[in-house]
Design an enzyme around this catalytic site. Structure first.
Site, short mmCIF file in Angstrom:
data_model
loop_
_atom_site.label_atom_id
_atom_site.label_comp_id
_atom_site.label_asym_id
_atom_site.label_seq_id
_atom_site.Cartn_x
_atom_site.Cartn_y
_atom_site.Cartn_z
N ASN A 6 0.93 -1.21 0.14
CA ASN A 6 0.05 -0.34 -0.19
C ASN A 6 0.97 1.43 0.83
OD1 ASN A 6 -1.59 2.38 1.18
ND2 ASN A 6 -2.94 1.29 1.70
N ASP A 8 0.43 4.41 -0.74
CA ASP A 8 -0.39 6.09 -0.08
C ASP A 8 0.49 6.52 1.34
OD1 ASP A 8 -3.04 4.15 -0.97
OD2 ASP A 8 -3.80 4.21 0.89
N HIS A 9 1.11 5.92 1.72
CA HIS A 9 2.41 6.87 2.92
C HIS A 9 3.02 7.53 1.88
CE1 HIS A 9 -0.33 5.74 6.01
NE2 HIS A 9 -0.06 4.43 5.73
N ARG A 17 4.14 18.45 1.94
CA ARG A 17 3.84 19.94 1.68
C ARG A 17 3.48 20.54 0.14
NH1 ARG A 17 9.43 21.86 1.78
NH2 ARG A 17 9.44 22.23 4.61
N HIS A 42 -5.38 3.99 -1.78
CA HIS A 42 -6.67 4.12 -1.21
C HIS A 42 -6.70 5.28 -1.40
CE1 HIS A 42 -9.08 4.22 3.05
NE2 HIS A 42 -10.29 4.55 1.59
N ARG A 44 -8.93 8.01 -0.56
CA ARG A 44 -9.96 8.87 -0.30
C ARG A 44 -10.86 9.91 -0.53
NH1 ARG A 44 -8.84 7.25 4.84
NH2 ARG A 44 -10.56 7.94 5.80
N ARG A 48 -6.71 12.99 0.95
CA ARG A 48 -5.68 13.50 1.58
C ARG A 48 -4.32 13.30 1.71
NH1 ARG A 48 -6.61 10.15 7.19
NH2 ARG A 48 -9.23 10.86 7.09
N HIS A 49 -4.44 11.87 0.52
CA HIS A 49 -2.79 11.55 -0.22
C HIS A 49 -3.15 11.23 -1.87
CE1 HIS A 49 -5.11 7.78 1.02
NE2 HIS A 49 -5.15 7.88 2.64
N GLU A 69 -8.73 0.68 -3.07
CA GLU A 69 -9.45 0.20 -1.88
C GLU A 69 -10.20 1.86 -2.01
OE1 GLU A 69 -6.72 0.37 1.54
OE2 GLU A 69 -6.53 -1.38 0.86
N THR A 99 -6.83 6.20 10.36
CA THR A 99 -7.38 5.25 8.85
C THR A 99 -8.30 5.06 9.24
OG1 THR A 99 -5.64 3.77 8.24
CG2 THR A 99 -5.61 3.85 11.12
N THR A 100 -8.26 3.67 8.41
CA THR A 100 -9.33 2.97 8.39
C THR A 100 -9.81 1.77 9.78
OG1 THR A 100 -9.45 2.78 5.69
CG2 THR A 100 -10.72 1.39 6.64
N GLU A 150 -11.39 -9.05 2.77
CA GLU A 150 -10.52 -8.73 2.92
C GLU A 150 -10.06 -8.36 4.71
OE1 GLU A 150 -7.66 -6.29 1.39
OE2 GLU A 150 -6.61 -5.87 3.74
N HIS A 213 -4.29 -4.54 7.70
CA HIS A 213 -4.25 -3.04 8.78
C HIS A 213 -3.35 -3.54 9.59
CE1 HIS A 213 -5.74 0.22 9.79
NE2 HIS A 213 -5.60 -0.26 10.74
N GLY A 214 -2.11 -2.50 9.90
CA GLY A 214 -1.72 -3.02 11.29
C GLY A 214 -0.46 -3.70 11.50
N GLY A 235 0.67 -1.26 4.64
CA GLY A 235 1.36 -0.14 3.91
C GLY A 235 2.43 0.50 4.52
N GLN A 236 1.73 1.11 6.44
CA GLN A 236 2.77 1.75 6.50
C GLN A 236 3.61 1.13 7.69
OE1 GLN A 236 1.70 4.95 8.66
NE2 GLN A 236 3.20 4.77 10.11
N1 PXP Z 1 -6.07 -2.89 3.92
C1 PXP Z 1 -6.99 -2.03 3.75
C2 PXP Z 1 -8.19 -2.75 3.15
C3 PXP Z 1 -6.56 -1.30 4.22
O1 PXP Z 1 -7.89 0.42 4.27
C4 PXP Z 1 -5.21 -0.96 5.04
C5 PXP Z 1 -4.96 0.86 4.94
O2 PXP Z 1 -5.72 0.57 6.16
C6 PXP Z 1 -4.20 -1.08 4.14
C7 PXP Z 1 -4.15 -2.72 4.34
C8 PXP Z 1 -2.88 -1.32 5.21
O3 PXP Z 1 -3.31 -0.87 6.85
P1 PXP Z 1 -1.02 -0.49 6.98
O4 PXP Z 1 -0.94 0.74 6.88
O5 PXP Z 1 -1.47 -0.22 8.46
O6 PXP Z 1 -0.64 -1.15 6.82
#
Ligand code: PXP
Length: 260
Positions: A6, A8-9, A17, A42, A44, A48-49, A69, A99-100, A150, A213-214, A235-236
């Site tokens: 992911n 996005d970040h 910036r 994602h 959104r 935001r990103h 997403e 976040t989600t 998922e 997620h996480g 992602g994160q």
């Molecule tokens: N899967 C889905 C559906 C998400 O919305 C996200 C981001 O919240 C992720 C995976 C990745 O999560 P993370 O950034 O915590 O790894």
């Protein structure tokens, strides 16, 4: 086990910036070279990103499948149909959230979902539902006729971080904070047992199963061992590590942890 990165970040940093760097497009070749199987983004509602132009360029130029997403909001669904990613993952969205924070309430939105899923199928886009790991949600997803589910692994990740709290990865508002260690251990095992059983049930129902997620370098091992989960979207933690190691090494390290 397949890895969707992911990205996005990367856009979060750029949007801080409001300039051109770093450009998420530059990640495409690196993600592929590092052996990940999918790009996840994602779009959104508050942009935001990832911006519309990012989504368009990424979907058009990526040689890896793109998993988009998005929420079930009309404007986003219309745009997603035009962009035609390989897959859409329908997620809940609240503007005030960082976040989600949980899976999509597929019971509350059953009627809207039927319509949206039919629309994506008309455009030959695979659909995944981001759901909390419950049997009821798996059964409802089956009724809705999507290809993928998922599982939201947020609770697993939070409990894991509390158990090994030196990791400091929990959100400060979670209620597990005050629980004794023995209880946290039980909760962690419960989450894993649930994910194992439900991914097995889901596979038997014909779903392809993802989770995310996480997830991070510390907690991903036990999830990676679940053979009925085919793919993780992360992602994160990957983007955070890449600040220090570079994106390619961060992905290679994660990929190594996913080899069963
Ligand atoms: N899967 C889905 C559906 C998400 O919305 C996200 C981001 O919240 C992720 C995976 C990745 O999560 P993370 O950034 O915590 O790894």
């Amino acid at each position: 086990m397949k890895l969707g990165v992911n990205i996005d970040h990367i856009a979060v940093l750029r949007e801080a910036r409001k300039i051109a760097d770093p450009n998420p497009m530059d990640a495409l070749s690196i993600v592929k070279r590092a052996g990940a199987e999918q790009i996840t983004i994602h779009l959104r509602e508050d942009r935001r990103h990832i911006q519309d132009s990012d989504a368009k360029n990424i979907i058009y130029h990526s040689s890896l499948p793109v998993n988009l997403e998005c929420a079930i909001a009309k404007e986003i669904v219309t745009l997603a149909c035009e962009l035609k990613p390989h897959r859409v993952t329908l997620v809940p969205e609240k503007r005030e959230e960082v976040t989600t924070e949980g899976g999509l309430d597929i019971f509350r939105y059953e009627e809207e979902l039927k319509e949206v899923i039919a629309k994506f199928h008309k455009y030959e886009i695979e659909v995944s539902l981001f759901i909390d790991p419950t049997l009821k949600a798996v059964e409802m997803a089956h009724k809705l006729g999507v290809e993928w589910i998922e599982f939201h692994t947020g609770k697993y990740a939070n409990v894991y971080a509390m158990l090994f709290s030196n990791l400091g990865n929990t959100h400060h508002s979670i209620k597990e904070l005050e629980l004794p260690r023995s209880e946290l251990k039980e909760m962690l095992e419960e989450e894993l047992t649930k994910l194992r059983a439900l991914s097995c049930d889901a596979m038997e129902l014909g779903f392809q199963v993802a989770a995310g997620h996480g997830l991070n370098y510390q907690n991903v091992g036990a999830i990676a061992e679940i053979e009925t989960i085919e793919e993780l979207n992360i992602g994160q933690s990957i983007i955070a590590r890449s600040v220090f190691t570079g994106l390619e090494d961060a992905i290679l390290e994660m990929k190594a942890l996913l080899i069963r």
